[in-house]
Design a protein around this motif. Sequence first.
Motif, PDB file in Angstrom:
ATOM      1  N   ALA A 136      -9.198   4.839   5.805  1.00  0.00           N
ATOM      2  CA  ALA A 136      -9.869   3.706   5.156  1.00  0.00           C
ATOM      3  C   ALA A 136     -10.427   2.759   6.208  1.00  0.00           C
ATOM      4  O   ALA A 136     -11.557   2.276   6.085  1.00  0.00           O
ATOM      5  CB  ALA A 136      -8.897   2.978   4.232  1.00  0.00           C
ATOM      6  N   ARG A 141     -13.516   6.447   2.999  1.00  0.00           N
ATOM      7  CA  ARG A 141     -12.862   6.038   1.762  1.00  0.00           C
ATOM      8  C   ARG A 141     -12.406   7.217   0.898  1.00  0.00           C
ATOM      9  O   ARG A 141     -11.289   7.223   0.379  1.00  0.00           O
ATOM     10  CB  ARG A 141     -13.809   5.140   0.980  1.00  0.00           C
ATOM     11  N   HIS A 172      -8.328   0.102  -4.044  1.00  0.00           N
ATOM     12  CA  HIS A 172      -9.583   0.678  -3.557  1.00  0.00           C
ATOM     13  C   HIS A 172     -10.457   1.211  -4.679  1.00  0.00           C
ATOM     14  O   HIS A 172     -11.682   1.160  -4.586  1.00  0.00           O
ATOM     15  CB  HIS A 172      -9.298   1.736  -2.492  1.00  0.00           C
ATOM     16  N   VAL A 183     -12.852  -1.967   2.661  1.00  0.00           N
ATOM     17  CA  VAL A 183     -11.551  -1.396   2.982  1.00  0.00           C
ATOM     18  C   VAL A 183     -10.469  -2.436   2.869  1.00  0.00           C
ATOM     19  O   VAL A 183      -9.386  -2.188   2.393  1.00  0.00           O
ATOM     20  CB  VAL A 183     -11.567  -0.788   4.402  1.00  0.00           C
TER      21      VAL A 183
END
Length: 184
Positions: A136, A141, A172, A183
């Motif tokens: 991350a 991601r 997230h 992030v």
Amino acid sequence: MTPRTEQHCLTVRAADRTYRLDGPQAFRFAYALLRRRKYQEATRVLEWLLEANPSRDAVVVLLAYCKATARDYQASNRLLCQQLSEQHRTKADQLQAALVYLTVGMWKDAAEEFFMLVRACPHLPVICLLLGDVLAYQGQRTKALLCWRLAVKRDRDDGLVAVVAQQMLSAHLGASSQGRDAVD
């Protein structure tokens, strides 16, 4: 933060308020402190957790990470070697290397070590959690989300690591649904 322990509860005083945390709450609190780079405070919480339950691999790995951030590499390595059996000595050394890479900002090298450990140590879901954080941080991601999902899968539903990984997923996934791809 001033921690004080009572029978199986950690009492924390912060911002003029007092909080009583059980083991799982204390683990989540310690992880939040780690993510905010408050390593000394996290160390105190993790040491309390380790004293309360010395068989928690996840606590040992995070405490070893805190020791590595303080550049106490011997203490970090000693914790890992004591926790992992003799047959896993190489894995303890690999984990130590990954933690050292993290502390000095060598994110790619840390990720590579964690990737190998994720495959070799399915019994340590905390490695998936840490790898998710590294990915991350690097802006990967999708891979981070996969790692956190794997951490949940490898831990018990109510396990210490699973709960934190679920929080990371929620945070997230919520960030992307709000149009952000941040992030932290």
